[in-house]
Design a protein around this motif. Structure first.
Motif, PDB file in Angstrom:
ATOM      1  N   GLY A  37       0.802  -1.222   0.000  1.00 44.27           N
ATOM      2  CA  GLY A  37       0.000   0.000   0.000  1.00 44.27           C
ATOM      3  C   GLY A  37       0.833   1.268   0.000  1.00 44.27           C
ATOM      4  O   GLY A  37       0.327   2.346   0.303  1.00 44.27           O
ATOM      5  N   LEU A  38       2.123   1.138  -0.318  1.00 45.44           N
ATOM      6  CA  LEU A  38       3.033   2.284  -0.329  1.00 45.44           C
ATOM      7  C   LEU A  38       3.617   2.511  -1.721  1.00 45.44           C
ATOM      8  O   LEU A  38       4.814   2.763  -1.878  1.00 45.44           O
ATOM      9  N   ALA A  39       2.765   2.423  -2.730  1.00 49.35           N
ATOM     10  CA  ALA A  39       3.233   2.617  -4.105  1.00 49.35           C
ATOM     11  C   ALA A  39       3.873   3.993  -4.248  1.00 49.35           C
ATOM     12  O   ALA A  39       3.489   4.956  -3.567  1.00 49.35           O
ATOM     13  N   VAL A  40       4.858   4.069  -5.141  1.00 45.81           N
ATOM     14  CA  VAL A  40       5.449   5.366  -5.474  1.00 45.81           C
ATOM     15  C   VAL A  40       4.309   6.217  -6.035  1.00 45.81           C
ATOM     16  O   VAL A  40       3.607   5.792  -6.959  1.00 45.81           O
ATOM     17  N   PRO A  41       4.067   7.395  -5.458  1.00 49.20           N
ATOM     18  CA  PRO A  41       2.929   8.213  -5.892  1.00 49.20           C
ATOM     19  C   PRO A  41       2.977   8.571  -7.383  1.00 49.20           C
ATOM     20  O   PRO A  41       4.054   8.680  -7.977  1.00 49.20           O
ATOM     21  N   GLU A  42       1.801   8.749  -7.923  1.00 48.91           N
ATOM     22  CA  GLU A  42       1.680   9.133  -9.334  1.00 48.91           C
ATOM     23  C   GLU A  42       2.430  10.441  -9.572  1.00 48.91           C
ATOM     24  O   GLU A  42       2.382  11.364  -8.759  1.00 48.91           O
ATOM     25  N   GLY A  43       3.155  10.480 -10.670  1.00 50.92           N
ATOM     26  CA  GLY A  43       3.942  11.660 -11.019  1.00 50.92           C
ATOM     27  C   GLY A  43       5.375  11.595 -10.510  1.00 50.92           C
ATOM     28  O   GLY A  43       6.214  12.380 -10.936  1.00 50.92           O
ATOM     29  N   TRP A  44       5.656  10.687  -9.581  1.00 50.98           N
ATOM     30  CA  TRP A  44       7.020  10.453  -9.124  1.00 50.98           C
ATOM     31  C   TRP A  44       7.613   9.374 -10.025  1.00 50.98           C
ATOM     32  O   TRP A  44       6.889   8.559 -10.577  1.00 50.98           O
ATOM     33  N   ARG A  45       8.925   9.348 -10.176  1.00 47.17           N
ATOM     34  CA  ARG A  45       9.554   8.459 -11.136  1.00 47.17           C
ATOM     35  C   ARG A  45      10.665   7.646 -10.464  1.00 47.17           C
ATOM     36  O   ARG A  45      11.552   8.203  -9.836  1.00 47.17           O
ATOM     37  N   ILE A  46      10.607   6.323 -10.626  1.00 44.92           N
ATOM     38  CA  ILE A  46      11.665   5.445 -10.118  1.00 44.92           C
ATOM     39  C   ILE A  46      12.832   5.529 -11.090  1.00 44.92           C
ATOM     40  O   ILE A  46      12.681   5.260 -12.276  1.00 44.92           O
ATOM     41  N   THR A  47      14.002   5.916 -10.583  1.00 43.42           N
ATOM     42  CA  THR A  47      15.187   5.981 -11.438  1.00 43.42           C
ATOM     43  C   THR A  47      16.152   4.830 -11.173  1.00 43.42           C
ATOM     44  O   THR A  47      17.034   4.576 -11.976  1.00 43.42           O
ATOM     45  N   GLN A  48      15.960   4.148 -10.039  1.00 43.64           N
ATOM     46  CA  GLN A  48      16.789   2.989  -9.717  1.00 43.64           C
ATOM     47  C   GLN A  48      16.055   2.124  -8.710  1.00 43.64           C
ATOM     48  O   GLN A  48      15.451   2.641  -7.774  1.00 43.64           O
ATOM     49  N   ASP A  49      16.100   0.826  -8.914  1.00 43.66           N
ATOM     50  CA  ASP A  49      15.544  -0.135  -7.966  1.00 43.66           C
ATOM     51  C   ASP A  49      16.453  -1.357  -8.006  1.00 43.66           C
ATOM     52  O   ASP A  49      16.248  -2.283  -8.779  1.00 43.66           O
ATOM     53  N   HIS A  50      17.486  -1.312  -7.175  1.00 47.90           N
ATOM     54  CA  HIS A  50      18.539  -2.324  -7.211  1.00 47.90           C
ATOM     55  C   HIS A  50      18.759  -2.851  -5.792  1.00 47.90           C
ATOM     56  O   HIS A  50      18.803  -2.073  -4.840  1.00 47.90           O
ATOM     57  N   PRO A  51      18.929  -4.171  -5.624  1.00 49.04           N
ATOM     58  CA  PRO A  51      19.061  -4.715  -4.270  1.00 49.04           C
ATOM     59  C   PRO A  51      20.285  -4.226  -3.507  1.00 49.04           C
ATOM     60  O   PRO A  51      20.248  -4.140  -2.281  1.00 49.04           O
ATOM     61  N   ARG A  52      21.373  -3.872  -4.180  1.00 46.91           N
ATOM     62  CA  ARG A  52      22.572  -3.396  -3.466  1.00 46.91           C
ATOM     63  C   ARG A  52      22.648  -1.872  -3.419  1.00 46.91           C
ATOM     64  O   ARG A  52      23.089  -1.309  -2.428  1.00 46.91           O
ATOM     65  N   ARG A  53      22.278  -1.216  -4.499  1.00 51.49           N
ATOM     66  CA  ARG A  53      22.395   0.245  -4.560  1.00 51.49           C
ATOM     67  C   ARG A  53      21.151   0.952  -4.043  1.00 51.49           C
ATOM     68  O   ARG A  53      21.187   2.143  -3.791  1.00 51.49           O
TER      69      ARG A  53
END
Length: 161
Positions: free
Chosen positions: A101-117
């Motif tokens: 229930g904690l989705a990145v809000p609309e209009g925000w942009r994921i630029t990285q989703d990496h397990p180490r970084r």
């Protein structure tokens, strides 16, 4: 350039006056950032990384959240704010957060989703700092791998760009 030691304080409420003041000051100055970590009781503090931690696996069982305001440009506009979350929750943490229930809000942009970084999210400059940090703290709580106290530690790195 001489670097100042960060200003460190603890808080519990997301609308804590000292936290809100620090957010406003860093945003106004256009330099610096704020790191946020849940406070962990000594009995639950995870051991430090071993000598081979660089070979794999996350070392952030206690997440480190970072708020970096967008820099002001000469034309008066601002770049996006950056939110960072170092964690030990494994790959695709954005999907896990969404499922909680904690989705990145609309209009925000994921630029990285990496397990180490970690997770990095670009937030429009028009979003209030307190709103961005409230989401970031909720995300950090959700991925914390050890019991937390409900208190947070802020490290304000102001005047550093």
């Amino acid at each position: 350039m001489t670097r100042r030691a960060p200003t460190v304080f603890e808080f519990t409420a997301r609308d804590d006056p000292e936290l809100l003041s620090a957010l406003a000051e860093v945003a106004r100055s256009g330099t610096g950032w704020i790191n946020l970590e849940p406070v962990i009781d000594a009995e639950f503090e995870p051991p430090g990384p071993g000598p081979f931690a660089f070979l794999g696996g996350s070392i952030h069982k206690v997440p480190v959240a970072t708020w970096l305001p967008g820099r002001r440009l000469p034309d008066g506009t601002a770049r996006e704010t950056s939110l960072g979350l170092q964690h030990a929750a494994g790959p695709r943490v954005a999907r896990r957060l969404r499922d909680l229930g904690l989705a990145v809000p609309e209009g925000w942009r994921i630029t990285q989703d990496h397990p180490r970084r970690g997770l990095v999210v670009a937030v429009p400059a028009t979003v209030e700092p307190a709103t961005a940090v409230a989401w970031l703290l909720s995300a950090a709580e959700a991925v914390c791998q050890v019991p937390a106290t409900g208190r947070w530690r802020a490290s304000v790195h102001a005047g550093i760009g």
